[in-house]
Design an enzyme around this catalytic site. Structure first.
Site, PDB file in Angstrom:
ATOM      1  N   GLY A  46      46.345  37.203  41.078  1.00  0.00           N
ATOM      2  CA  GLY A  46      47.643  37.362  40.444  1.00  0.00           C
ATOM      3  C   GLY A  46      47.784  38.763  39.892  1.00  0.00           C
ATOM      4  N   GLN A  51      50.987  45.193  34.282  1.00  0.00           N
ATOM      5  CA  GLN A  51      49.641  45.730  34.532  1.00  0.00           C
ATOM      6  C   GLN A  51      49.657  47.023  35.344  1.00  0.00           C
ATOM      7  OE1 GLN A  51      48.250  41.650  35.955  1.00  0.00           O
ATOM      8  NE2 GLN A  51      46.354  42.475  35.125  1.00  0.00           N
ATOM      9  N   CYS A  91      40.552  38.900  34.004  1.00  0.00           N
ATOM     10  CA  CYS A  91      41.786  39.669  34.110  1.00  0.00           C
ATOM     11  C   CYS A  91      41.460  41.050  34.648  1.00  0.00           C
ATOM     12  CB  CYS A  91      42.458  39.780  32.742  1.00  0.00           C
ATOM     13  SG  CYS A  91      43.994  40.702  32.782  1.00  0.00           S
ATOM     14  N   LEU A  92      42.263  41.491  35.614  1.00  0.00           N
ATOM     15  CA  LEU A  92      42.040  42.817  36.199  1.00  0.00           C
ATOM     16  C   LEU A  92      42.196  43.912  35.141  1.00  0.00           C
ATOM     17  CD1 LEU A  92      43.984  42.317  39.551  1.00  0.00           C
ATOM     18  CD2 LEU A  92      41.490  42.401  39.238  1.00  0.00           C
ATOM     19  N   HIS A 133      48.973  32.797  32.770  1.00  0.00           N
ATOM     20  CA  HIS A 133      48.267  34.054  32.498  1.00  0.00           C
ATOM     21  C   HIS A 133      49.188  35.246  32.816  1.00  0.00           C
ATOM     22  CE1 HIS A 133      44.486  36.676  32.916  1.00  0.00           C
ATOM     23  NE2 HIS A 133      45.418  37.417  33.500  1.00  0.00           N
ATOM     24  N   GLU A 134      49.861  35.192  33.966  1.00  0.00           N
ATOM     25  CA  GLU A 134      50.743  36.307  34.370  1.00  0.00           C
ATOM     26  C   GLU A 134      51.974  36.388  33.470  1.00  0.00           C
ATOM     27  OE1 GLU A 134      49.245  38.165  36.130  1.00  0.00           O
ATOM     28  OE2 GLU A 134      47.875  36.832  37.202  1.00  0.00           O
ATOM     29  N   HIS A 137      51.261  38.248  30.409  1.00  0.00           N
ATOM     30  CA  HIS A 137      51.294  39.712  30.592  1.00  0.00           C
ATOM     31  C   HIS A 137      52.711  40.246  30.371  1.00  0.00           C
ATOM     32  CE1 HIS A 137      47.322  40.918  31.878  1.00  0.00           C
ATOM     33  NE2 HIS A 137      47.269  40.009  32.836  1.00  0.00           N
TER      34      HIS A 137
END
Ligand code: GNR
Ligand code: NI
Length: 179
Positions: A46, A51, A91-92, A133-134, A137
């Protein structure tokens, strides 16, 4: 298509609240294609526009094995949430940190797709976790914000340490236990 740099915790730009997309245009689709390319390359399942330093309500996902089932959500809204489950998340934007997080088990989502059409669907399991989660963000929230203060502190220290190791010389590592 282009690979976009991914912002990393504790970058303040990860805290910016994304703006809704007023009209889905070619420019939006260009962003989506770049985000998908960036997500696949990372690799991740994702990615939220926040991000990659674009504070717009756009997110992409792909949980398929073959990485050929991209999901695009523009201006996503949660219409319903039920149950609770705990899943280990990463998480990236917080590389190297993996912790269990509690979220709704089942959700109902409304969003625009890449053509600007409204889509409404239910999700559960990892897809539901990932969408939540997204969406976090997009409001400037990271999964480490959901951890206990102690775990959040440990995550912060680990992220700093990892960053020092990837950018030697930028900020010399302290001796001792590396905290
Ligand atoms: O690649 C990712 N994996 C993942 C695993 C468990 C829960 C959430 C995620 S999302 C993450 C990519 C990412 O950081 N998206 O914002
Ligand atoms: Ni993330």
């Amino acid at each position: 298509m282009a690979l976009l740099p991914i912002l990393e915790f504790p970058d303040a730009r990860l805290r910016i609240k994304a703006q809704p997309v007023s009209k889905v245009t070619e420019e939006t689709r260009q962003l989506i294609d770049d985000m998908l390319e960036t997500m696949y390359a990372a690799p991740g399942i994702g990615l939220a526009a926040t991000q990659v330093n674009i504070p717009q309500c756009v997110l992409v996902l792909d949980l398929s094995e073959e990485k050929n089932e991209p999901l695009v959500l523009i201006n996503p809204e949660l219409l319903h949430r039920e149950g609770q489950e705990e899943t280990e998340e990463g998480c990236l934007s917080v590389p190297g940190v993996f912790e269990k997080v509690k979220r709704a088990e089942k959700i109902k989502v409304k969003a625009l797709n890449r053509d600007g059409a409204v889509q409404e669907f239910e999700a559960e399991g990892l897809l539901a976790v990932c969408i939540q989660h997204e969406m976090d963000h997009l409001v400037g929230k990271l999964f480490v914000d959901l951890l206990s203060p102690l775990k959040r502190q440990l995550a912060r220290k680990k992220a700093r340490k990892d960053q020092r190791q990837r950018e030697p010389g930028a900020s010399p590592a302290k001796s001792g236990r590396g905290l």
